[in-house]
Scaffold this motif. Structure first.
Motif, PDB file in Angstrom:
ATOM      1  N   HIS A 137       0.851  -1.194   0.000  1.00  0.00           N
ATOM      2  CA  HIS A 137       0.000   0.000   0.000  1.00  0.00           C
ATOM      3  C   HIS A 137       0.890   1.249   0.000  1.00  0.00           C
ATOM      4  O   HIS A 137       1.967   1.246   0.603  1.00  0.00           O
ATOM      5  CB  HIS A 137      -0.917   0.028   1.225  1.00  0.00           C
ATOM      6  N   CYS A 138       0.428   2.268  -0.668  1.00  0.00           N
ATOM      7  CA  CYS A 138       1.191   3.517  -0.754  1.00  0.00           C
ATOM      8  C   CYS A 138       0.328   4.690  -0.311  1.00  0.00           C
ATOM      9  O   CYS A 138      -0.898   4.670  -0.446  1.00  0.00           O
ATOM     10  CB  CYS A 138       1.667   3.763  -2.190  1.00  0.00           C
ATOM     11  N   ALA A 139       0.993   5.699   0.236  1.00  0.00           N
ATOM     12  CA  ALA A 139       0.310   6.930   0.650  1.00  0.00           C
ATOM     13  C   ALA A 139       1.242   8.092   0.394  1.00  0.00           C
ATOM     14  O   ALA A 139       2.465   7.931   0.352  1.00  0.00           O
ATOM     15  CB  ALA A 139      -0.065   6.868   2.130  1.00  0.00           C
ATOM     16  N   GLY A 140       0.677   9.263   0.233  1.00  0.00           N
ATOM     17  CA  GLY A 140       1.507  10.443   0.010  1.00  0.00           C
ATOM     18  C   GLY A 140       2.068  10.502  -1.391  1.00  0.00           C
ATOM     19  O   GLY A 140       2.023   9.530  -2.147  1.00  0.00           O
ATOM     20  N   ASP A 141       2.614  11.659  -1.730  1.00  0.00           N
ATOM     21  CA  ASP A 141       3.114  11.837  -3.096  1.00  0.00           C
ATOM     22  C   ASP A 141       4.341  12.743  -3.104  1.00  0.00           C
ATOM     23  O   ASP A 141       4.515  13.566  -3.997  1.00  0.00           O
ATOM     24  CB  ASP A 141       2.012  12.430  -3.985  1.00  0.00           C
ATOM     25  N   GLY A 142       5.174  12.601  -2.078  1.00  0.00           N
ATOM     26  CA  GLY A 142       6.371  13.416  -1.999  1.00  0.00           C
ATOM     27  C   GLY A 142       7.431  12.998  -3.001  1.00  0.00           C
ATOM     28  O   GLY A 142       7.314  11.964  -3.653  1.00  0.00           O
ATOM     29  N   PRO A 143       8.477  13.797  -3.138  1.00  0.00           N
ATOM     30  CA  PRO A 143       9.520  13.512  -4.124  1.00  0.00           C
ATOM     31  C   PRO A 143      10.424  12.341  -3.751  1.00  0.00           C
ATOM     32  O   PRO A 143      11.066  11.763  -4.617  1.00  0.00           O
ATOM     33  CB  PRO A 143      10.310  14.825  -4.184  1.00  0.00           C
ATOM     34  N   ALA A 144      10.476  12.010  -2.472  1.00  0.00           N
ATOM     35  CA  ALA A 144      11.311  10.897  -2.014  1.00  0.00           C
ATOM     36  C   ALA A 144      10.418   9.857  -1.353  1.00  0.00           C
ATOM     37  O   ALA A 144       9.285  10.140  -0.958  1.00  0.00           O
ATOM     38  CB  ALA A 144      12.373  11.387  -1.024  1.00  0.00           C
ATOM     39  N   ILE A 169       2.675   6.263  13.067  1.00  0.00           N
ATOM     40  CA  ILE A 169       3.854   7.001  12.620  1.00  0.00           C
ATOM     41  C   ILE A 169       3.769   7.435  11.165  1.00  0.00           C
ATOM     42  O   ILE A 169       4.037   8.587  10.835  1.00  0.00           O
ATOM     43  CB  ILE A 169       5.130   6.161  12.849  1.00  0.00           C
ATOM     44  N   TYR A 170       3.386   6.522  10.281  1.00  0.00           N
ATOM     45  CA  TYR A 170       3.557   6.832   8.863  1.00  0.00           C
ATOM     46  C   TYR A 170       2.726   8.021   8.371  1.00  0.00           C
ATOM     47  O   TYR A 170       3.173   8.749   7.467  1.00  0.00           O
ATOM     48  CB  TYR A 170       3.320   5.590   7.988  1.00  0.00           C
ATOM     49  N   PRO A 171       1.523   8.298   8.925  1.00  0.00           N
ATOM     50  CA  PRO A 171       0.768   9.447   8.385  1.00  0.00           C
ATOM     51  C   PRO A 171       1.506  10.777   8.495  1.00  0.00           C
ATOM     52  O   PRO A 171       1.333  11.652   7.640  1.00  0.00           O
ATOM     53  CB  PRO A 171      -0.514   9.448   9.233  1.00  0.00           C
ATOM     54  N   SER A 172       2.351  10.920   9.503  1.00  0.00           N
ATOM     55  CA  SER A 172       3.066  12.186   9.658  1.00  0.00           C
ATOM     56  C   SER A 172       4.128  12.377   8.580  1.00  0.00           C
ATOM     57  O   SER A 172       4.623  13.491   8.385  1.00  0.00           O
ATOM     58  CB  SER A 172       3.713  12.253  11.047  1.00  0.00           C
ATOM     59  N   PHE A 173       4.476  11.319   7.886  1.00  0.00           N
ATOM     60  CA  PHE A 173       5.465  11.416   6.813  1.00  0.00           C
ATOM     61  C   PHE A 173       4.813  11.563   5.435  1.00  0.00           C
ATOM     62  O   PHE A 173       5.479  11.921   4.465  1.00  0.00           O
ATOM     63  CB  PHE A 173       6.370  10.176   6.815  1.00  0.00           C
TER      64      PHE A 173
END
Length: 267
Positions: free
Chosen positions: A10-17, A35-39
């Motif tokens: 599963h993937c979340a977010g769309d940052g460059p890294a 933890i992971y939602p804050s990233f």
């Protein structure tokens, strides 16, 4: 078989890294939920289950392939190839810290950093090395697991979780252990607790943060000190936490340490 189905990616977010979170023995990706939602606002977050755990494809569990941690390391690299914008920041808990390290040794260019949460390269005491357990301790645990899996998980869940002021977390871990396939769990336990990757530490070149708990019966502080001495380009941080799962029992402090490390690494 798709990698997505095999490892329940599963993937979340769309940052460059990309930052990738991988769970420890007997657990699944839900262990990172605090933890992971804050990233996700800054990174592409990739979550996966090790084959044989969580909602992975249990039919893909091959006792030969996963007879060592290298089989899981191959899977990590497959997931990175398909879902990550490498190089990735790999966050691995417990046995997955070593799985990530093994993957980084094979393909160091795919990793920007490795964050090891409660890692151990070897659980056995050996001469001057303090791993936490004597051989007869490990043999006893594995024998109990073979004879009575239910008794084993009821004994081990509170030991692994710790967090005496948060009993609901020990109950959660027990529930996760109860959902595991006993035969796979027995096999993976033997692979995990008898592994010895001390000789691989010198081959690891990717920057590492070792996140150690102040009171951890699974990975005592001597293990963190040993890793720090033997891992090039490593930093050691100790969190005030009883137990082996600070990402559940002390998530804010854990995230802060990881964020501080990544911020310093970027400069």
């Amino acid at each position: 078989m798709s990698v997505h189905h095999r490892n329940n990616v599963h993937c979340a977010g769309d940052g460059p890294a990309t930052i990738m979170f991988v769970h420890g023995y007997g657990c699944d990706q839900e262990m990172w939920r605090f933890i992971y939602p804050s990233f996700a606002s800054r990174y592409r977050v990739v979550l996966m289950d090790l084959v044989g755990s969580g909602n992975s494809d249990l039919g893909a569990y091959d006792r030969d392939k996963y007879g060592t941690l290298h089989g899981h390391a191959e899977d990590v690299l497959d997931v990175i190839d398909l879902y990550a914008r490498s190089p990735v920041i790999f966050v691995g808990h417990s046995v997955s810290a070593m799985i990530g390290m093994l993957a980084s040794i094979v393909s160091p260019d795919k990793f920007a950093a490795q964050v090891m949460v409660g890692p151990s390269p070897c659980y056995l005491n050996d001469g001057d090395y303090i791993g936490g357990y004597n051989p007869e301790d490990i043999d006893g645990l594995l024998q109990l697991m073979e004879l009575d899996y239910d008794s084993w998980i009821k004994r081990m869940a509170p030991v692994i979780m710790g967090a005496p002021t948060q009993p609901v977390l020990s109950q959660e871990l027990l529930s996760r252990f109860e959902r595991n396939d006993p035969e796979i769990a027995r096999h993976f336990a033997r692979v995990t607790f008898t592994s010895d990757h001390r000789a691989d530490l010198a081959r690891s070149t990717v920057p590492a943060l070792i996140l150690q708990c102040s009171d951890d019966m699974i990975a005592p502080r001597e293990v963190g000190d040993y890793l720090h001495r033997n891992l090039a380009n490593s930093q050691l941080a100790t969190i005030d936490n009883i137990g082996h799962c600070p990402h559940l029992s002390s998530p804010s402090a854990s995230a802060d340490i990881i964020n501080d490390y990544l911020a310093a690494l970027a400069h």
